[in-house]
Design a protein around this motif. Structure first.
Motif, PDB file in Angstrom:
ATOM      1  N   ASN A  45     -83.827  26.986 -35.951  1.00 46.36           N
ATOM      2  CA  ASN A  45     -82.757  27.523 -34.399  1.00 46.36           C
ATOM      3  C   ASN A  45     -81.842  26.682 -34.532  1.00 46.36           C
ATOM      4  O   ASN A  45     -81.487  25.614 -33.112  1.00 46.36           O
ATOM      5  CB  ASN A  45     -83.811  27.261 -32.801  1.00 46.36           C
ATOM      6  CG  ASN A  45     -84.759  28.716 -33.543  1.00 46.36           C
ATOM      7  OD1 ASN A  45     -84.141  30.399 -33.367  1.00 46.36           O
ATOM      8  ND2 ASN A  45     -86.377  28.031 -33.233  1.00 46.36           N
ATOM      9  N   PHE A  46     -81.070  25.968 -35.776  1.00 48.06           N
ATOM     10  CA  PHE A  46     -79.823  25.421 -35.734  1.00 48.06           C
ATOM     11  C   PHE A  46     -78.588  25.900 -34.848  1.00 48.06           C
ATOM     12  O   PHE A  46     -78.033  24.672 -33.782  1.00 48.06           O
ATOM     13  CB  PHE A  46     -78.991  25.497 -36.875  1.00 48.06           C
ATOM     14  CG  PHE A  46     -77.522  24.906 -37.210  1.00 48.06           C
ATOM     15  CD1 PHE A  46     -77.964  23.457 -37.015  1.00 48.06           C
ATOM     16  CD2 PHE A  46     -76.916  25.020 -36.997  1.00 48.06           C
ATOM     17  CE1 PHE A  46     -76.988  22.393 -37.384  1.00 48.06           C
ATOM     18  CE2 PHE A  46     -75.660  23.613 -37.936  1.00 48.06           C
ATOM     19  CZ  PHE A  46     -76.043  23.110 -37.544  1.00 48.06           C
ATOM     20  N   LEU A  47     -78.194  26.955 -34.176  1.00 42.21           N
ATOM     21  CA  LEU A  47     -77.297  27.519 -32.926  1.00 42.21           C
ATOM     22  C   LEU A  47     -77.974  28.817 -31.819  1.00 42.21           C
ATOM     23  O   LEU A  47     -78.915  29.093 -32.661  1.00 42.21           O
ATOM     24  CB  LEU A  47     -76.152  28.114 -33.620  1.00 42.21           C
ATOM     25  CG  LEU A  47     -74.941  27.296 -34.640  1.00 42.21           C
ATOM     26  CD1 LEU A  47     -74.023  27.578 -34.863  1.00 42.21           C
ATOM     27  CD2 LEU A  47     -74.818  26.269 -33.674  1.00 42.21           C
ATOM     28  N   PRO A  48     -77.310  28.564 -31.130  1.00 34.41           N
ATOM     29  CA  PRO A  48     -78.234  29.888 -30.083  1.00 34.41           C
ATOM     30  C   PRO A  48     -78.070  31.306 -30.577  1.00 34.41           C
ATOM     31  O   PRO A  48     -76.957  31.499 -31.536  1.00 34.41           O
ATOM     32  CB  PRO A  48     -77.975  29.719 -28.870  1.00 34.41           C
ATOM     33  CG  PRO A  48     -76.639  28.264 -28.962  1.00 34.41           C
ATOM     34  CD  PRO A  48     -76.643  27.440 -30.380  1.00 34.41           C
ATOM     35  N   ARG A  49     -78.527  31.907 -29.998  1.00 30.55           N
ATOM     36  CA  ARG A  49     -78.722  33.874 -30.400  1.00 30.55           C
ATOM     37  C   ARG A  49     -77.255  33.864 -29.578  1.00 30.55           C
ATOM     38  O   ARG A  49     -76.208  34.432 -30.848  1.00 30.55           O
ATOM     39  CB  ARG A  49     -79.504  34.322 -29.828  1.00 30.55           C
ATOM     40  CG  ARG A  49     -79.150  36.294 -29.757  1.00 30.55           C
ATOM     41  CD  ARG A  49     -80.105  37.138 -29.192  1.00 30.55           C
ATOM     42  NE  ARG A  49     -81.748  36.267 -30.064  1.00 30.55           N
ATOM     43  CZ  ARG A  49     -82.237  37.116 -30.509  1.00 30.55           C
ATOM     44  NH1 ARG A  49     -81.465  37.904 -31.633  1.00 30.55           N
ATOM     45  NH2 ARG A  49     -83.217  36.334 -30.845  1.00 30.55           N
ATOM     46  N   SER A  50     -76.237  33.555 -28.861  1.00 29.81           N
ATOM     47  CA  SER A  50     -75.052  33.785 -28.544  1.00 29.81           C
ATOM     48  C   SER A  50     -74.085  33.227 -29.948  1.00 29.81           C
ATOM     49  O   SER A  50     -72.992  33.894 -29.996  1.00 29.81           O
ATOM     50  CB  SER A  50     -74.972  33.497 -27.147  1.00 29.81           C
ATOM     51  OG  SER A  50     -74.730  32.280 -27.611  1.00 29.81           O
ATOM     52  N   GLN A  51     -74.101  32.329 -30.311  1.00 31.25           N
ATOM     53  CA  GLN A  51     -73.058  31.898 -31.470  1.00 31.25           C
ATOM     54  C   GLN A  51     -73.273  32.993 -32.659  1.00 31.25           C
ATOM     55  O   GLN A  51     -72.340  33.047 -33.333  1.00 31.25           O
ATOM     56  CB  GLN A  51     -73.008  30.599 -31.378  1.00 31.25           C
ATOM     57  CG  GLN A  51     -73.034  29.682 -30.437  1.00 31.25           C
ATOM     58  CD  GLN A  51     -73.215  28.357 -30.204  1.00 31.25           C
ATOM     59  OE1 GLN A  51     -73.626  27.484 -31.236  1.00 31.25           O
ATOM     60  NE2 GLN A  51     -72.457  27.729 -29.336  1.00 31.25           N
ATOM     61  N   CYS A  52     -74.114  32.327 -32.846  1.00 32.92           N
ATOM     62  CA  CYS A  52     -74.966  33.222 -34.280  1.00 32.92           C
ATOM     63  C   CYS A  52     -74.313  35.005 -34.058  1.00 32.92           C
ATOM     64  O   CYS A  52     -73.638  35.808 -35.040  1.00 32.92           O
ATOM     65  CB  CYS A  52     -76.610  33.767 -34.475  1.00 32.92           C
ATOM     66  SG  CYS A  52     -77.052  32.313 -34.695  1.00 32.92           S
ATOM     67  N   SER A  53     -74.103  35.607 -32.795  1.00 28.70           N
ATOM     68  CA  SER A  53     -73.724  36.784 -32.582  1.00 28.70           C
ATOM     69  C   SER A  53     -72.282  37.087 -32.710  1.00 28.70           C
ATOM     70  O   SER A  53     -71.935  38.094 -33.587  1.00 28.70           O
ATOM     71  CB  SER A  53     -74.265  37.844 -31.220  1.00 28.70           C
ATOM     72  OG  SER A  53     -75.745  37.898 -30.587  1.00 28.70           O
ATOM     73  N   ALA A  54     -71.602  36.572 -32.210  1.00 29.01           N
ATOM     74  CA  ALA A  54     -70.479  35.839 -32.366  1.00 29.01           C
ATOM     75  C   ALA A  54     -69.851  35.629 -33.673  1.00 29.01           C
ATOM     76  O   ALA A  54     -68.941  36.174 -33.898  1.00 29.01           O
ATOM     77  CB  ALA A  54     -69.762  35.182 -31.686  1.00 29.01           C
ATOM     78  N   LEU A  55     -69.974  35.097 -34.750  1.00 27.61           N
ATOM     79  CA  LEU A  55     -69.909  35.246 -36.097  1.00 27.61           C
ATOM     80  C   LEU A  55     -70.710  36.204 -36.736  1.00 27.61           C
ATOM     81  O   LEU A  55     -69.451  36.900 -37.697  1.00 27.61           O
ATOM     82  CB  LEU A  55     -70.852  33.904 -36.905  1.00 27.61           C
ATOM     83  CG  LEU A  55     -70.126  32.345 -36.363  1.00 27.61           C
ATOM     84  CD1 LEU A  55     -71.175  31.557 -35.992  1.00 27.61           C
ATOM     85  CD2 LEU A  55     -69.046  32.069 -36.815  1.00 27.61           C
ATOM     86  N   TYR A  56     -71.364  36.743 -36.420  1.00 33.95           N
ATOM     87  CA  TYR A  56     -71.521  38.535 -37.282  1.00 33.95           C
ATOM     88  C   TYR A  56     -71.044  39.206 -37.062  1.00 33.95           C
ATOM     89  O   TYR A  56     -70.060  39.882 -37.250  1.00 33.95           O
ATOM     90  CB  TYR A  56     -73.601  38.459 -36.529  1.00 33.95           C
ATOM     91  CG  TYR A  56     -73.714  39.815 -36.816  1.00 33.95           C
ATOM     92  CD1 TYR A  56     -74.684  39.627 -38.570  1.00 33.95           C
ATOM     93  CD2 TYR A  56     -74.012  41.020 -36.111  1.00 33.95           C
ATOM     94  CE1 TYR A  56     -75.478  41.289 -38.644  1.00 33.95           C
ATOM     95  CE2 TYR A  56     -74.130  42.073 -36.988  1.00 33.95           C
ATOM     96  CZ  TYR A  56     -75.020  42.324 -38.039  1.00 33.95           C
ATOM     97  OH  TYR A  56     -75.114  43.365 -38.947  1.00 33.95           O
TER      98      TYR A  56
END
Length: 218
Positions: A33-44
């Motif tokens: 869990n290097f980054l939280p879900r919100s940041q992953c979603s933004a990049l995705y």
């Protein structure tokens, strides 16, 4: 929330999430869990909305030896640039990690380059090394995954091999997971998957500039 909005949270992950001892002892580390879900979603979401012309067919080799070979590698890539705010936020975060690695492991890492990678269903990348001893300035490879709700049955795993060809790790490309490993030590491959697979692959490099030209061809 975008990655740019969450930059302060990203600072904490970049400096605290890596097990430095694991990296130093084994040459690789996997951070779930290097980054939280919100940041992953933004990049995705950003990767998904890019126009087709924003991507290029990935190749193998460098400089005069660069070529595309879809029998070896089938992903499409987009190099990250500081001119794009979301891309720049990721680059800045990974540069903070570079500083930490230099401070704690005295690695002399000079800069960082990375690209988005899109593996369509069925795409793969055969066994390879990211660097060869004495012939590249790439020192550490990083792979960060953006894919939500990814299951074993979806495929697309990263397989990392040991010096005798044994499987060390089979990594599921789940959103938020970061893999870091020595570029010239670990042979690895990307297995074919059943879904569109997005990640960010990068390399921390040494400074081998000559006459002001960074990373000259040889």
């Amino acid at each position: 929330m975008t990655l740019t909005d969450a930059r302060l949270a990203a600072d904490d992950f970049a400096t605290d999430a890596i097990d430095i001892d694991q990296l130093a002892e084994h040459g690789y580390v996997i951070v779930p869990n290097f980054l939280p879900r919100s940041q992953c979603s933004a990049l995705y979401d950003y990767a998904q909305q890019l126009a087709p012309q924003a991507w290029q067919q990935a190749g193998i080799g460098r400089s005069d030896n660069y070529t595309t070979n879809t029998a070896v590698r089938q992903d499409k890539i987009r190099w990250l640039s500081a001119q794009e705010p979301l891309e720049n936020a990721y680059l800045e975060m990974m540069d903070q990690l570079r500083v930490q690695l230099n401070r704690e492991l005295f690695m002399g890492l000079f800069d960082y380059e990375c690209h988005l990678a899109h593996y369509p269903p069925g795409a793969f990348y055969r066994k390879h090394l990211d660097a060869f001893k004495g012939r590249s300035n790439r020192i550490l490879t990083t792979v960060f995954y953006l894919n939500s709700e990814w299951q074993e049955a979806d495929g697309g795993q990263l397989v990392i091999y040991g010096e005798r060809g044994e499987v060390l790790e089979t990594v599921l490309p789940e959103a938020g997971k970061l893999v870091v490993f020595l570029s010239d030590v670990f042979v690895h491959e990307v297995l074919a998957g059943l879904r569109d697979r997005f990640s960010i692959t990068g390399w921390y490099r040494l400074n081998t500039s000559i006459g002001g030209l960074v990373d000259p061809t040889s």
